[in-house]
Design an enzyme around this catalytic site. Structure first.
Site, PDB file in Angstrom:
ATOM      1  N   CYS A 117      42.064  38.402  55.437  1.00 39.86           N
ATOM      2  CA  CYS A 117      42.229  37.683  54.161  1.00 39.86           C
ATOM      3  C   CYS A 117      42.548  36.203  54.342  1.00 39.86           C
ATOM      4  CB  CYS A 117      43.312  38.348  53.321  1.00 39.86           C
ATOM      5  SG  CYS A 117      42.953  40.076  52.978  1.00 39.86           S
ATOM      6  N   HIS A 258      46.054  33.611  47.745  1.00 37.23           N
ATOM      7  CA  HIS A 258      45.256  34.814  48.003  1.00 37.23           C
ATOM      8  C   HIS A 258      45.585  35.838  46.926  1.00 37.23           C
ATOM      9  CE1 HIS A 258      43.224  38.085  49.746  1.00 37.23           C
ATOM     10  NE2 HIS A 258      44.302  38.715  50.158  1.00 37.23           N
ATOM     11  N   ASN A 288      41.240  42.438  45.286  1.00 39.96           N
ATOM     12  CA  ASN A 288      41.399  41.677  46.527  1.00 39.96           C
ATOM     13  C   ASN A 288      40.037  41.603  47.234  1.00 39.96           C
ATOM     14  OD1 ASN A 288      41.991  40.791  49.102  1.00 39.96           O
ATOM     15  ND2 ASN A 288      43.758  42.130  49.390  1.00 39.96           N
TER      16      ASN A 288
END
Ligand code: COA
Length: 331
Positions: A117, A258, A288
């Site tokens: 990520c 994020h 996500n």
């Protein structure tokens, strides 16, 4: 790391998300979960899921085309193409080379990085270093993730969290106007790899019928431990990035974090001292998207006019590795 003046700047962004919207209720029709559970634990309401024929390269190229057009850069002008993904279309060659071929970036050095990520800010940092070393004039950073292909659809504690999508940025050397990457604070800790990983399917434990039967080639996650580490790491990195940029929380016009979990975002913003109205959130619509989350959010924030000229923007990321970091930008 602190720079006396910015070395590189993001001159344009682009994004691509698949058209297929899968809501929490859609998932609840297929597995033992509920909209209420997913929404209250994570803030996610829906995610995009790519069809079988649409891979990481396809999505990444679509996002990159938009970024290149907006920057008025021909594909042949790109000197370096850094691509982050946890979901390469295949193991050899890199997805970056596929994107290079799709775009026609024939003069670029193209390669993948794997930082989960945190991949977009890792990629940006590499592009910045390459440009600062005088090795090129144009960098293309692409983050593309088909998370639906690596989650275990029988594991409700992970599969509901992720979605597919891609974001891209064109990066050039700063022109002395003060715009650009003000600071970057990147970290990793391989001791914590097993908190969020795909245990098998690589060189050490190749795919076998047994691995496939157990599903050990899918993402496995210790959710609570990841949660705690994410809050702590993103808060610390945000402080460090602000400090190195010579900024205080009050100077930040927008936090583009994020997008893993609303509670992680809220905690990060709180520790960093940034009020909720200055935090950009789109995980309710996308879930996500791993490294694609930040560039997609950045692109949407720019499109919505939330990042004006001279705006100070803070970003913070966290992911498997563990990897994490934060960056301060001036636009
Ligand atoms: N629907 C319904 N129930 C679910 C569920 C789902 N999708 N997933 C798990 N549950 C159940 C569990 O089985 C457990 O049941 P039990 O108490 O009967 O054993 C219960 O919900 C609570 O699970 P728990 O793990 O304690 O929930 P939590 O409050 O820690 O939230 C996460 C779980 C995954 C949402 C949370 O830990 C999290 O967000 N972690 C970070 C994950 C992340 O963002 N990773 C990516 C980082 S880049």
């Amino acid at each position: 790391m602190r720079h006396p003046k910015p070395l590189a700047e993001i001159v344009s962004t682009g994004r691509y998300v698949p058209s297929n919207v899968v809501t929490n209720d859609d998932l609840a029709a297929r597995m033992d979960t509920s909209d209420e559970w997913i929404r209250t634990r994570t803030g996610i309401r829906a995610r995009r899921i790519a069809p079988d024929q649409e891979g990481a390269a396809h999505m990444g190229a679509a996002a990159a085309r938009i970024a290149l057009e907006r920057a008025r850069v021909d594909p042949g002008e790109v000197d370096i193409l850094v691509l982050s993904t946890a979901t390469p279309d295949r193991w050899l060659p890199s997805t970056a080379c596929d994107v290079q071929a799709l775009l026609g970036c024939t003069n670029a050095v193209a390669f993948d990085i794997m930082a989960a990520c945190s991949g977009f800010i890792y990629g940006l940092s590499m592009a910045e270093g390459y440009l600062a070393a005088g090795r090129g004039e144009v960098a293309l950073v692409v983050s593309t993730e088909k998370m639906s292909s690596i989650v275990d659809w029988n594991d409700r504690s992970t599969c509901v969290l992720f979605g597919d999508g891609a974001g891209a940025a064109v990066v050039k050397p700063s022109n002395g106007s003060g715009r650009g990457i003000l600071s970057s604070h990147l970290r990793s800790d391989g001791n914590l790899a097993q908190l969020l990983w795909r245990p098998a399917g690589g060189a050490l434990t190749p795919l076998t019928a047994d691995v496939l039967a157990k599903g050990d080639h899918f993402v496995r996650m210790a959710g609570r431990e990841v949660f705690k580490n994410a809050v702590r790491s993103m808060a610390e990195a945000s402080h460090a990035a602000l400090h190195d940029a010579g900024l205080t929380a009050a100077d930040v016009d927008l936090l583009v974090p994020h997008q893993a979990n609303l509670r992680i975002i809220d905690a990060t913003a709180k520790y960093a001292g940034i009020p909720p109205e200055k935090v950009f959130i789109n995980l309710d619509r996308y879930g996500n998207m791993s490294s694609a989350s930040i560039p997609v959010a950045l692109d949407e924030a720019r499109e919505q006019g939330l990042i004006g000229q001279g705006a100070n923007v803070l970003t913070a990321a966290f992911g498997a590795g563990l990897t994490w970091g934060a960056m301060a930008w001036r636009f």
